[in-house]
Design an enzyme around this catalytic site. Structure first.
Site, PDB file in Angstrom:
ATOM      1  N   HIS A 211       1.504   1.488   0.698  1.00  0.00           N
ATOM      2  CA  HIS A 211       0.261   2.553   0.798  1.00  0.00           C
ATOM      3  C   HIS A 211       0.045   2.523  -0.753  1.00  0.00           C
ATOM      4  O   HIS A 211      -0.004   3.317  -1.639  1.00  0.00           O
ATOM      5  CB  HIS A 211       0.852   4.116   1.008  1.00  0.00           C
TER       6      HIS A 211
ATOM      7  N   ASP B  59       7.420  -0.551   7.130  1.00  0.00           N
ATOM      8  CA  ASP B  59       6.727  -1.296   5.996  1.00  0.00           C
ATOM      9  C   ASP B  59       5.281  -1.179   6.566  1.00  0.00           C
ATOM     10  O   ASP B  59       4.662  -2.366   7.275  1.00  0.00           O
ATOM     11  CB  ASP B  59       7.133  -2.877   5.671  1.00  0.00           C
TER      12      ASP B  59
ATOM     13  N   ASP C  75      -3.188   6.412  -4.765  1.00  0.00           N
ATOM     14  CA  ASP C  75      -4.346   6.874  -4.848  1.00  0.00           C
ATOM     15  C   ASP C  75      -4.767   6.613  -6.307  1.00  0.00           C
ATOM     16  O   ASP C  75      -4.318   6.069  -7.239  1.00  0.00           O
ATOM     17  CB  ASP C  75      -4.551   8.217  -4.634  1.00  0.00           C
TER      18      ASP C  75
ATOM     19  N   GLU D  30       4.670   4.571   0.058  1.00  0.00           N
ATOM     20  CA  GLU D  30       3.836   4.494  -0.830  1.00  0.00           C
ATOM     21  C   GLU D  30       4.398   4.035  -2.310  1.00  0.00           C
ATOM     22  O   GLU D  30       5.651   3.896  -2.304  1.00  0.00           O
ATOM     23  CB  GLU D  30       3.242   6.143  -1.140  1.00  0.00           C
TER      24      GLU D  30
END
Length: 543
Positions: free
Chosen positions: A486, A515, A172, A524
């Site tokens: 991710h 994956d 993120d 992630e």
């Protein structure tokens, strides 16, 4: 979903099934004078090392086995060709099994991976445009988050002050002080433990800190931001994080225009701030004494606040649904005292650390991350040459460091894939596996033992292909690496291959890693895991 994704998934499933019957090894290669091993998950009595250039058999040997391991439910045969030490490009061949992926033997076998993994931090930068060339692809992120950040949650509704810079934390675009703590702590250790090699590393990054070695320039980009997280009122409190209220979708950071905020402070973030700033003051002083003083002055302000406010102040998410990083603060306060003492020699910090260390029973953790940074404190104390340490405390900590490393060696040797964390699996466990190289290298500094280095290399081997999947866990590097981390950049840009050099979190059991981009708990990426990867590789770069 990108058009080639389904085809790639299909092809990868076929490739994975083929590789599952192959020879599992570190496809980056092996150090000339280092250990060299592989694993074959089916009956195999002998092997050959074959020159890629000539096709000649240059070494032959017998396997050992079978060795059964319950968590992977496999019988494996072990290959060891450590005695072969001629630099070059090779592959392994086993009768009835086939051949391995190609690999090289060289003193610099890990250098490219080390540079790529460290450059990954530059590619994570917030507040500036970044560019990178890798494997024929051009990766680009426009300048982002120049409105960081608003102060509504620290009592100044509608007000904004400068919170730009730093690294995006993970998949993120948020920025979190607690996770920055363990990340910078491990990266500063890499510099302290392996400086002669790292100062020669060419990272090809913009010169944002003139006069600094490039490795430290990258760390300074993060500490510049960390400094901005201290409350501007002089209290010493430190905001827990700087994020929007909710995670964004899979968009580039430059398209993330939601309002972002400094959150309320926490005592863990404040203590981690002290540890970070004290280390920054110590390691940056030779290159910028004025900046080092700024860091140290800020550390003292927050440390004094913590001394005057001994109660734990946890962060409460409230309106936020971004990463919580909620943790008790006793280990963070321990670390703060250790680093401030190591930088200044202040006796009150020393006594603070020693009192707290006794409450921790001088324990060294084998399974550690941002939730518990007590190892950072213990290692700093044990390795410091400063006078005045309590001899009994120092002896107990060093004894525990050695015992901990010995246990990791034993677990790494017992695991068929050299995984020193043994049978423990959870969200982000690959980062912990990599971080255990810190335990081993610190022990080696205190009491040199070739077994510690061998176990650390075994961990690098595991990450880059000597594992159940016969796959690298690092994007862009090694055999059949992750294609769908991710990671919002990798999911949002127009390039099929993900952004390079990032360690993914790993499975929740020995055999369930997937994956898949949507599986954040398996795939992630994050700065704390990445710092551990950089450290693991830094111990074996050669220039």
């Amino acid at each position: 979903m990108k058009k080639p994704v389904l085809l790639l998934l299909f092809l990868l499933s076929i490739v994975s099934s083929l590789f599952a019957q192959n020879i599992h090894l570190n496809s980056l290669g092996f150090l000339t004078n280092g250990p060299k091993s592989a694993v074959v998950p089916q009956s195999c009595t002998s092997f050959k090392v074959v020159s890629l250039a000539t096709g000649d058999v240059v070494f032959e040997g017998k396997t050992t086995g079978p060795n059964y391991q319950k968590d992977v439910d496999q019988e494996v045969w072990k290959v060891d060709f450590s005695d072969f030490q001629k630099p070059g490009d090779y592959y392994l061949e086993a009768p009835g099994i086939g051949r391995s992926d190609e690999f090289k033997i060289a003193n610099d076998a890990f250098n490219f991976a080390a540079v790529t993994s460290m450059r990954a931090f530059y590619l994570w930068r917030c507040g500036m445009a970044v560019d990178g060339e890798f494997a024929g692809n051009h990766y680009h992120q426009d300048v982002c988050h120049l409105d960081d950040a608003y102060e509504d949650y620290i009592g100044k509704k509608g007000s904004k002050r400068d919170g730009t810079g730093g690294w995006h934390d993970a998949g993120d675009h948020g920025k979190y002080v607690v996770n920055a703590g363990v990340s910078l702590g491990v990266l500063f250790y890499a510099w302290e433990h392996f400086q002669p090699q790292l100062e020669k590393m060419d990272l090809d990054i913009p010169e944002t800190a003139p006069g600094f070695p490039e490795f430290l320039q990258e760390l300074k980009w993060e500490t510049d931001w960390i400094l901005k997280m201290q409350y501007p009122d002089g209290s010493g409190r430190v905001s827990h994080k700087l994020t929007r209220k909710n995670f964004s979708g899979f968009i580039m950071a430059s398209d993330d225009d939601a309002k972002r905020y400094f959150t309320e402070w926490s005592s863990a973030a404040t203590a981690d701030f002290v540890g970070i700033m004290a280390m920054a003051a110590r390691y940056f002083k030779p290159y910028d004494a004025a900046y080092a003083k700024k860091c140290l002055d800020a550390a003292w302000v927050s440390y004094r606040f913590l001394q005057e406010n001994p109660e734990a102040k946890r962060f409460v998410q409230g309106d936020f649904k971004t990463g919580g990083y909620q943790t008790r603060d006793s280990d963070d306060r321990l670390w703060a005292a250790a680093e401030l003492w190591a930088t200044t020699g202040d006796e009150s910090c020393l006594r603070d650390f020693e009192k707290r260390a006794a409450e921790f029973d001088y324990k060294i953790e084998e399974n550690w991350d941002w939730q518990n940074v007590s190892n950072l404190a213990m290692y700093t104390y044990a390795l410091s040459s400063r006078k005045g340490k309590n001899p009994e405390a120092e002896a107990a900590i060093k004894k525990n460091i050695i015992a901990n490393a010995d246990a990791l060696v034993e677990k790494g040797e017992a695991d068929v894939y050299s995984r020193a964390l043994g049978g423990r699996y959870y969200w982000g466990c690959n980062g912990t596996v990599a971080r255990q190289t810190v335990n081993l290298q610190v022990a080696n500094l205190i009491q040199p033992n070739p077994k510690y280095k061998k176990a650390a290399i075994g961990i690098v081997d595991h990450i880059f292909g000597k594992n159940y999947y016969n796959r690298s866990y690092v994007t862009g590097l090694g055999i059949n690496p992750p294609m769908f981390p991710h990671d919002r950049r990798s999911g949002a840009d127009s390039i099929d291959a993900p952004w390079p050099g990032y360690l993914v979190g790993g499975g929740h059991s020995a055999t369930d890693w997937v994956d898949k981009q949507e599986s954040y708990s398996h795939n992630e990426i994050a700065i704390n895991w990445q710092a551990a990867l950089v450290y693991a590789l830094a111990g074996f770069v050669s220039y």
